[in-house]
Design an enzyme around this catalytic site. Structure first.
Site, mmCIF file in Angstrom:
data_model
loop_
_atom_site.group_PDB
_atom_site.id
_atom_site.type_symbol
_atom_site.label_atom_id
_atom_site.label_comp_id
_atom_site.label_asym_id
_atom_site.label_seq_id
_atom_site.Cartn_x
_atom_site.Cartn_y
_atom_site.Cartn_z
ATOM 1 N N SER A 125 52.894 44.978 39.049
ATOM 2 C CA SER A 125 52.887 45.616 40.361
ATOM 3 C C SER A 125 52.611 44.589 41.447
ATOM 4 O O SER A 125 51.881 43.609 41.217
ATOM 5 C CB SER A 125 51.785 46.680 40.357
ATOM 6 O OG SER A 125 51.491 47.084 41.666
ATOM 7 N N TYR A 150 42.656 49.653 38.315
ATOM 8 C CA TYR A 150 44.066 49.761 37.913
ATOM 9 C C TYR A 150 44.783 48.436 38.169
ATOM 10 O O TYR A 150 45.443 47.878 37.280
ATOM 11 C CB TYR A 150 44.766 50.895 38.684
ATOM 12 C CG TYR A 150 46.271 50.800 38.599
ATOM 13 C CD1 TYR A 150 46.943 51.133 37.431
ATOM 14 C CD2 TYR A 150 47.034 50.334 39.683
ATOM 15 C CE1 TYR A 150 48.332 51.010 37.340
ATOM 16 C CE2 TYR A 150 48.413 50.208 39.598
ATOM 17 C CZ TYR A 150 49.051 50.544 38.426
ATOM 18 O OH TYR A 150 50.416 50.414 38.343
ATOM 19 N N LYS A 154 46.631 45.275 35.563
ATOM 20 C CA LYS A 154 47.941 44.606 35.644
ATOM 21 C C LYS A 154 47.729 43.092 35.635
ATOM 22 O O LYS A 154 48.457 42.350 34.972
ATOM 23 C CB LYS A 154 48.682 45.036 36.917
ATOM 24 C CG LYS A 154 49.075 46.504 36.901
ATOM 25 C CD LYS A 154 50.089 46.808 35.812
ATOM 26 C CE LYS A 154 50.296 48.261 35.558
ATOM 27 N NZ LYS A 154 51.040 48.579 34.352
HETATM 28 P P1 NAD Z 1 54.239 57.622 34.434
HETATM 29 O O1 NAD Z 1 52.844 58.101 34.312
HETATM 30 O O2 NAD Z 1 55.269 58.555 34.945
HETATM 31 O O3 NAD Z 1 54.748 57.051 33.026
HETATM 32 C C1 NAD Z 1 53.865 56.467 32.102
HETATM 33 C C2 NAD Z 1 54.131 57.133 30.758
HETATM 34 O O4 NAD Z 1 53.286 56.535 29.783
HETATM 35 C C3 NAD Z 1 53.805 58.625 30.761
HETATM 36 O O5 NAD Z 1 54.925 59.331 30.240
HETATM 37 C C4 NAD Z 1 52.589 58.762 29.839
HETATM 38 O O6 NAD Z 1 52.597 59.974 29.138
HETATM 39 C C5 NAD Z 1 52.748 57.556 28.960
HETATM 40 N N1 NAD Z 1 51.502 57.011 28.395
HETATM 41 C C6 NAD Z 1 50.362 56.689 29.041
HETATM 42 N N2 NAD Z 1 49.473 56.182 28.170
HETATM 43 C C7 NAD Z 1 50.067 56.186 26.947
HETATM 44 C C8 NAD Z 1 49.667 55.792 25.641
HETATM 45 N N3 NAD Z 1 48.448 55.312 25.406
HETATM 46 N N4 NAD Z 1 50.536 55.924 24.611
HETATM 47 C C9 NAD Z 1 51.785 56.419 24.834
HETATM 48 N N5 NAD Z 1 52.218 56.829 26.045
HETATM 49 C C10 NAD Z 1 51.371 56.712 27.085
HETATM 50 O O7 NAD Z 1 54.187 56.282 35.330
HETATM 51 P P2 NAD Z 1 55.350 55.454 36.005
HETATM 52 O O8 NAD Z 1 55.274 55.635 37.468
HETATM 53 O O9 NAD Z 1 56.616 55.709 35.292
HETATM 54 O O10 NAD Z 1 54.851 53.985 35.698
HETATM 55 C C11 NAD Z 1 55.300 53.265 34.569
HETATM 56 C C12 NAD Z 1 54.639 51.892 34.569
HETATM 57 O O11 NAD Z 1 54.932 51.219 35.796
HETATM 58 C C13 NAD Z 1 53.118 51.930 34.453
HETATM 59 O O12 NAD Z 1 52.716 50.844 33.639
HETATM 60 C C14 NAD Z 1 52.668 51.714 35.878
HETATM 61 O O13 NAD Z 1 51.394 51.151 35.934
HETATM 62 C C15 NAD Z 1 53.727 50.760 36.388
HETATM 63 N N6 NAD Z 1 53.876 50.782 37.843
HETATM 64 C C16 NAD Z 1 54.133 51.972 38.479
HETATM 65 C C17 NAD Z 1 54.241 51.991 39.872
HETATM 66 C C18 NAD Z 1 54.494 53.292 40.605
HETATM 67 O O14 NAD Z 1 54.260 53.353 41.809
HETATM 68 N N7 NAD Z 1 54.974 54.338 39.931
HETATM 69 C C19 NAD Z 1 54.106 50.800 40.614
HETATM 70 C C20 NAD Z 1 53.873 49.608 39.934
HETATM 71 C C21 NAD Z 1 53.755 49.614 38.547
HETATM 72 N N1 UFG Z 2 50.603 57.310 52.923
HETATM 73 C C1 UFG Z 2 50.354 58.201 53.927
HETATM 74 N N2 UFG Z 2 50.089 59.496 53.586
HETATM 75 C C2 UFG Z 2 50.071 59.929 52.299
HETATM 76 C C3 UFG Z 2 50.333 58.991 51.260
HETATM 77 C C4 UFG Z 2 50.585 57.679 51.620
HETATM 78 O O1 UFG Z 2 50.359 57.844 55.102
HETATM 79 O O2 UFG Z 2 49.799 61.100 52.042
HETATM 80 C C5 UFG Z 2 50.892 55.907 53.275
HETATM 81 C C6 UFG Z 2 49.887 54.930 52.722
HETATM 82 O O3 UFG Z 2 48.801 54.775 53.594
HETATM 83 C C7 UFG Z 2 50.732 53.666 52.592
HETATM 84 C C8 UFG Z 2 52.134 54.196 52.302
HETATM 85 O O4 UFG Z 2 52.131 55.552 52.692
HETATM 86 O O5 UFG Z 2 50.761 53.017 53.819
HETATM 87 C C9 UFG Z 2 52.511 54.099 50.833
HETATM 88 O O6 UFG Z 2 51.477 54.694 50.063
HETATM 89 P P1 UFG Z 2 51.641 55.037 48.521
HETATM 90 O O7 UFG Z 2 50.370 55.676 48.069
HETATM 91 O O8 UFG Z 2 52.905 55.744 48.283
HETATM 92 O O9 UFG Z 2 51.813 53.592 47.864
HETATM 93 P P2 UFG Z 2 50.821 52.349 47.836
HETATM 94 O O10 UFG Z 2 51.537 51.220 48.493
HETATM 95 O O11 UFG Z 2 49.495 52.667 48.344
HETATM 96 O O12 UFG Z 2 50.633 52.115 46.255
HETATM 97 C C10 UFG Z 2 51.717 52.136 45.336
HETATM 98 C C11 UFG Z 2 51.272 52.697 43.983
HETATM 99 C C12 UFG Z 2 50.286 51.786 43.314
HETATM 100 C C13 UFG Z 2 50.816 50.409 43.234
HETATM 101 C C14 UFG Z 2 51.271 49.950 44.582
HETATM 102 C C15 UFG Z 2 51.960 48.635 44.495
HETATM 103 O O13 UFG Z 2 50.661 53.945 44.163
HETATM 104 O O14 UFG Z 2 50.080 52.233 42.009
HETATM 105 O O15 UFG Z 2 52.208 50.861 45.142
HETATM 106 O O16 UFG Z 2 52.932 48.695 43.487
HETATM 107 F F1 UFG Z 2 49.847 49.560 42.782
#
Ligand code: NAD
Ligand code: UFG
Length: 341
Positions: A125, A150, A154
């Protein structure tokens, strides 16, 4: 051509399964369904015409993982998504996050070492960069102290992968995602946030559909052009495609090092108000929102430089913010139709 996708029924994982299948790979999904639903597999089958292999299992359970590798001895590549991802919850329950995100990854790596499986793609991330002085962010930007447990998982996993790649045949691509948004064009798969969404895009679509009363914009007094925070919103389908490119890069051996990081974003920054404006344009709906106080822990602005991914992986984001909001809106309406039926 068999690839194991952990967390493959989740938001990013499910879109990635589709892209691997469409690129001709045979996909095995393992997920414990803690944050996703089994019928995602049906929807993937509807999109691609092929049902991925699906095993319900927990990556922390070594026996269960070993059984999966016994059942599918052709697995050559692993794309690892399974983790917890809620930043706020990680502050309240750090051990839960360290145990799953780091413990699960180590478990998986031990098995890969035993089985001589080499190609590994990791979900990282842009949170590892924290608040940056210089934009856009390149991969050379120093990784800083994480802003949450969290984020720290990473950072630590990247270090674990780096160390392991130094002493073994493990070859790693760590993809540092910027802000994933949007859904598949089919409207059949997308994000399924549990409870009140923390993230901007699902909060917008849930407000527009009437599940939430109003969106609060967290602060409009930041030193940015319109005072609201700036992020790099990357369409989940573009993001999914980057994983296929990453495995192909590892397969074809064009790497100098065994550990490689790439930013995966669009290279553009958009403010919260611009995201709202885009949503209103593509949906034709006025969004009910108000300006509220800043959210603790938010970085002011961050967006990527993605030339490294373009030059080395041959990957580039193809979709724009309007496309992100349009597909997210289609998905939200699909969820509403499902809840009525
Ligand atoms: P998500 O929660 O939709 O998907 C994660 C999946 O992993 C889920 O289906 C959950 O059931 C499964 N899971 C969790 N722990 C497990 C375990 N111990 N064994 C087997 N399955 C397990 O999340 P996502 O948004 O698809 O994110 C996927 C990856 O990308 C994660 O590693 C997350 O940290 C990373 N990531 C997500 C974002 C974001 O904003 N969505 C940003 C940066 C990084
Ligand atoms: N925001 C609002 N109102 C809301 C939600 C968000 O104004 O109800 C704003 C936040 O302040 C931020 C922007 O929208 O400025 C984006 O916020 P998000 O929560 O959608 O995303 P973040 O950038 O805070 O974080 C996301 C994921 C994290 C990850 C990060 C970087 O949630 O898991 O991106 O990958 F670590």
């Amino acid at each position: 051509m068999e690839v194991l996708i952990t967390g493959g029924t989740g938001y990013i994982g499910s879109h990635t399964v589709v892209e691997f299948q469409q690129a001709g790979y045979d996909v095995v999904v393992v997920d414990n369904l803690e944050n996703s639903q089994a019928d995602v597999i049906d929807h993937i089958e509807k999109i691609t015409g092929t049902r991925p292999h699906f095993e319900i299992g927990d990556i922390r359970d070594k026996q269960a993982l070993n059984n999966i590798f016994e059942m599918y001895p052709e697995i050559k590549h692993v794309v690892h998504f399974a983790a917890y991802k809620a930043v706020g919850e990680s502050v309240q329950q750090p051990l839960k996050y360290y145990e799953n995100n780091i413990g699960g990854t180590i478990n998986l790596l031990e098995i890969l070492q035993e089985r001589h499986i080499q190609n590994f793609v990791f979900s990282s991330s842009c949170t590892v960069y924290g608040e940056v002085d210089k934009l856009p962010v390149t991969e050379d930007t120093p990784v800083v102290k994480a802003m949450s447990p969290y984020g720290n998982t990473k950072k630590i996993c990247e270090e674990v992968l780096y160390d392991q790649s130094k002493i073994s045949n493990l070859k790693v691509v760590s993809l540092r995602y910027f802000n994933p948004v949007g859904a598949h064009d089919s409207g059949l798969i997308g994000e399924l946030p549990v409870g009140i969404p923390n993230n901007l895009a699902p909060f917008i679509t849930q407000t527009a559909i009437g599940k939430r009363q109003s969106l609060t914009v967290f602060g409009n007094d930041y030193p940015t052009p319109d005072g609201t925070c700036v992020r790099d919103y990357i369409h989940v389908v573009d993001l999914a495609k980057a994983h296929v490119k990453a495995i192909q890069f590892l397969m074809h051996g064009k790497y100098h090092d065994h550990f490689n990081v790439f930013n995966i974003g669009t290279g553009r920054g958009n403010s919260v108000l611009e995201v709202i404006e885009s949503f209103e344009k593509v949906s034709g709906q006025k969004l009910n929102y108000k300006i509220g106080p800043r959210r603790e822990g938010d970085v002011v602005q961050i967006y990527s430089a993605c030339e490294k991914a373009t030059n080395i992986l041959g990957w580039k984001a193809e979709r724009d913010l309007d496309n992100c909001m349009e597909s997210a809106w289609k998905w939200e309406r699909h969820l509403k139709d499902l809840s009525k039926s």
